[in-house]
Design an enzyme around this catalytic site. Structure first.
Site, PDB file in Angstrom:
ATOM      1  N   HIS A   1      43.248  41.096  48.215  1.00  0.00           N
ATOM      2  CA  HIS A   1      42.178  40.120  47.974  1.00  0.00           C
ATOM      3  C   HIS A   1      42.753  38.727  47.704  1.00  0.00           C
ATOM      4  O   HIS A   1      42.507  37.782  48.436  1.00  0.00           O
ATOM      5  CB  HIS A   1      41.343  40.532  46.749  1.00  0.00           C
ATOM      6  CG  HIS A   1      40.643  41.862  46.857  1.00  0.00           C
ATOM      7  ND1 HIS A   1      39.654  42.125  47.773  1.00  0.00           N
ATOM      8  CD2 HIS A   1      40.771  42.990  46.127  1.00  0.00           C
ATOM      9  CE1 HIS A   1      39.214  43.365  47.611  1.00  0.00           C
ATOM     10  NE2 HIS A   1      39.874  43.906  46.621  1.00  0.00           N
TER      11      HIS A   1
HETATM   12  O1  RIB Z   1      37.221  41.359  43.713  1.00  0.00           O
HETATM   13  C1  RIB Z   1      38.599  41.107  43.801  1.00  0.00           C
HETATM   14  C2  RIB Z   1      39.036  40.191  42.713  1.00  0.00           C
HETATM   15  O2  RIB Z   1      38.799  40.808  41.459  1.00  0.00           O
HETATM   16  C3  RIB Z   1      40.548  39.889  42.745  1.00  0.00           C
HETATM   17  O3  RIB Z   1      40.767  38.595  42.260  1.00  0.00           O
HETATM   18  C4  RIB Z   1      41.121  40.898  41.789  1.00  0.00           C
HETATM   19  O4  RIB Z   1      42.309  40.417  41.151  1.00  0.00           O
HETATM   20  C5  RIB Z   1      40.026  41.013  40.774  1.00  0.00           C
HETATM   21  O5  RIB Z   1      40.208  39.965  39.843  1.00  0.00           O
END
Ligand code: RIB
Ligand code: CA
Length: 346
Positions: free
Chosen positions: A242
């Site tokens: 992500h």
């Molecule tokens: O949904 C993904 C996000 O949420 C990323 O930033 C992960 O680190 C969590 O914080």
């Protein structure tokens, strides 16, 4: 070409940690500072993790400023423990950091660094946007001073990962997201629609661990919990990159497909709290407020990530044999350029 100067606002977090490593491994980027926020873990844990990860990457010269411990309004409802482990860095164990957090609060550090050098700094928010929202309220000049803002967050056509309609970073502080989305800052959104197409697999991690390196071992140990979670709850082998995908806006923008839309966030407090939605038909007649990544060549990004991790491992092991005063600059130098379609010599 001069590297893009960035600050990362972060809640490390396994994929946050991988983002720091990718930034340090990429000569297109100059990582100026980290600011921490409560999200996956408490802000104290996030700060400790940020300092420790920089240390293992021989980058303790990069300052870390601690930020907000609570969201603007609603108490944090979901912790990231199931995905990131109690420590926030999975099964990795890092020594207590020797370096210390700076005395300045993250909000003041963001304001000071960004307003002091207008149009120089690009901010990456890869956790809840509490710090940035309060910085905007405390010093509105930050809006015009920022060169750009890249947000990991939201889910546009994709379902949510913390409720059926909301992504974690936005849901954790929807009011902060609302302030940021309506601020006028030139921004790019990297939502779950594209990040779930960037799955680091156990085979990728095994490939990286052919190199005997603390970085390779960290990636393996840190992603272990993440991989278990995805195998158990989402039914696939791998963990979504992500946060690291936000850096593709600098190191491989050709892998991303963007559309410009007016995007808003639900703060009405009901079942869709934190839902992010794009006005695809422009029925609101509101101008677009962001570029949204809606497609990505995900496997190519993952391969670039692994390549950059491999080059970081090699450079760090070479740096170990340099005299101390030469080590900091040895981290991010001549990483292989990924841009197959880039003109030669770029
Ligand atoms: O949904 C993904 C996000 O949420 C990323 O930033 C992960 O680190 C969590 O914080
Ligand atoms: Ca994060």
């Amino acid at each position: 070409m001069n590297p893009t100067r960035i600050i990362i606002d972060t809640d490390p977090g396994v994929d946050d940690a991988l983002t720091f490593l990718l930034a340090l491994a990429s000569p297109e980027i100059k990582l100026e500072a980290l600011t921490t926020v409560r999200g996956n873990v408490t802000v104290e844990m996030a700060t400790r993790n940020a300092l420790s990860i920089l240390e293992v990457a021989n980058a303790s010269h990069i300052p870390v400023a601690q930020g907000c411990s609570l969201p603007l309004v609603s108490e944090l409802s979901v912790s990231g423990e199931a995905v990131h482990g109690q420590s926030g860095i999975g099964k990795a164990t890092l020594p207590e950091p020797k370096s210390k957090v700076v005395a300045q609060h993250a909000i003041d550090s963001l304001i000071e660094r960004i307003v002091a050098e207008p149009d120089e700094i690009t901010l990456f928010t890869i956790g809840p946007m509490t710090n940035l929202a309060l910085a905007i309220r405390k010093e509105p000049r930050i809006v015009s001073a920022l060169k750009g803002l890249v947000i990991m967050g939201g889910a546009i056509r994709q379902g949510g990962n913390v409720t059926p309609l909301a992504e974690f970073n936005i849901h954790a502080d929807p009011h902060a997201a609302h302030i940021v989305f309506h601020s006028g800052i030139p921004m790019t959104l990297i939502p779950l629609d594209v990040t779930y197409k960037c799955l680091l697999t156990s085979a990728d991690v095994e490939q990286l661990n052919k190199i005997d390196s603390p970085i390779a071992r960290f990636v393996s140990d840190a992603t272990a919990t993440y991989m278990d979670f995805y195998r158990r709850y989402e039914g696939f082998d791998g963990c979504a990159l992500h946060d690291p995908l936000t850096l593709a806006t600098i190191i491989a923008p050709e892998l991303l497909t963007f559309e410009e839309h007016h995007v808003d966030v639900d703060i009405s407090g009901g079942v869709s709290m934190g839902n992010t939605f794009a006005d695809f038909m422009n029925v609101s007649k509101k101008p677009a407020n962001m570029k949204v990544a809606l497609d990505v060549r995900g496997r190519e990004f993952v391969e670039l990530f692994v390549e950059r991790m491999e080059s970081l491992c090699v450079r760090l092991s070479e740096a170990k044999h340099l005299p101390h005063h030469k080590r900091d600059s040895a981290v991010a130098t001549d990483a292989p350029s990924h841009r197959p379609d880039a003109p030669s010599g770029e």
